[in-house]
Design a protein around this motif. Sequence first.
Motif, PDB file in Angstrom:
ATOM      1  N   UNK A  92       0.832  -1.207   0.000  1.00  0.00           N
ATOM      2  CA  UNK A  92       0.000   0.000   0.000  1.00  0.00           C
ATOM      3  C   UNK A  92       0.865   1.255   0.000  1.00  0.00           C
ATOM      4  N   UNK A  93       1.925   1.229   0.800  1.00  0.00           N
ATOM      5  CA  UNK A  93       2.822   2.383   0.852  1.00  0.00           C
ATOM      6  C   UNK A  93       3.477   2.613  -0.510  1.00  0.00           C
ATOM      7  N   UNK A 190      -3.709  -4.391  -4.330  1.00  0.00           N
ATOM      8  CA  UNK A 190      -3.992  -4.704  -5.728  1.00  0.00           C
ATOM      9  C   UNK A 190      -5.363  -4.192  -6.146  1.00  0.00           C
ATOM     10  N   UNK A 191      -6.347  -4.346  -5.269  1.00  0.00           N
ATOM     11  CA  UNK A 191      -7.672  -3.796  -5.565  1.00  0.00           C
ATOM     12  C   UNK A 191      -7.602  -2.288  -5.689  1.00  0.00           C
ATOM     13  N   UNK A 192      -6.825  -1.650  -4.829  1.00  0.00           N
ATOM     14  CA  UNK A 192      -6.664  -0.196  -4.907  1.00  0.00           C
ATOM     15  C   UNK A 192      -6.050   0.207  -6.237  1.00  0.00           C
ATOM     16  N   UNK A 193      -5.031  -0.523  -6.682  1.00  0.00           N
ATOM     17  CA  UNK A 193      -4.434  -0.210  -7.987  1.00  0.00           C
ATOM     18  C   UNK A 193      -5.501  -0.270  -9.087  1.00  0.00           C
ATOM     19  N   UNK A 199      -9.973   4.823 -12.854  1.00  0.00           N
ATOM     20  CA  UNK A 199     -10.229   6.265 -12.867  1.00  0.00           C
ATOM     21  C   UNK A 199      -9.157   7.029 -13.608  1.00  0.00           C
ATOM     22  N   UNK A 200      -8.366   6.305 -14.382  1.00  0.00           N
ATOM     23  CA  UNK A 200      -7.361   6.952 -15.210  1.00  0.00           C
ATOM     24  C   UNK A 200      -6.083   7.330 -14.501  1.00  0.00           C
ATOM     25  N   UNK A 201      -5.858   6.744 -13.324  1.00  0.00           N
ATOM     26  CA  UNK A 201      -4.668   7.053 -12.537  1.00  0.00           C
ATOM     27  C   UNK A 201      -3.766   5.827 -12.555  1.00  0.00           C
ATOM     28  N   UNK A 202      -2.595   5.966 -13.135  1.00  0.00           N
ATOM     29  CA  UNK A 202      -1.661   4.840 -13.201  1.00  0.00           C
ATOM     30  C   UNK A 202      -1.040   4.621 -11.826  1.00  0.00           C
ATOM     31  N   UNK A 203      -1.145   3.391 -11.336  1.00  0.00           N
ATOM     32  CA  UNK A 203      -0.622   3.111  -9.975  1.00  0.00           C
ATOM     33  C   UNK A 203       0.021   1.724  -9.970  1.00  0.00           C
TER      34      UNK A 203
END
Length: 203
Positions: A92-93, A190-193, A199-203
């Motif tokens: 997460x970090x 992984x779910x957060x990614x 939403x169009x945010x590469x993570x």
Amino acid sequence: MSEIRHIVFDIGKVLIHYDPDLPFSRLIPDEAERRWFFENICTHDWNIEQDRGRSWEDAEAELIALHPTHEENIRNFRRHWHEMVPHAYEDSVAVFEGLIESGHDVTMLTNWAKDTFVEARERFQFLNRPRGVTVSGDVGLIKPQRAIYDLHASSFGLDPRVTLFIDDSRNNVQGAIDAGWQAVLFTGAETLRGDLNARGIEA
């Protein structure tokens, strides 16, 4: 769905592990006795008042007056707090720091007591990297009250419509939505990614 310009992280159980059982499994080894203690003495409702700004001294005095035979373990809650937050969630970090490093506007909104948050920032240096933080214990408000979301947005110049909030509590996620924010329930890195990528945010 609007574009996202601001990303707001909760901290406990999203970036940092929290579990009062860690010290108390040693302090009160009997599981049934330990459960009774958390359900009747150092309860969630009692602890949340420290997140709202009540001092530990006042919190302890109140409980000790009601339950004098449990004084030692009442004091042990604050005394052994550092053991309740043993480590950060590295995955997460990594998402959190990656967003900052790629130029996203990242802030934090947390239900946390004043003094223990100071300790947390000393121990977990990544908490000093975002643009800022609203700590419930500092402002006398707690999630999911509407007022703390509004305060955070005004303090950091966030447009709620393009703000994404990440929290492990369904009630807190709903509180953000009710305040006009976008929000996702945190269940893992992984779910957060995936939520960010959607939403169009590469993570």
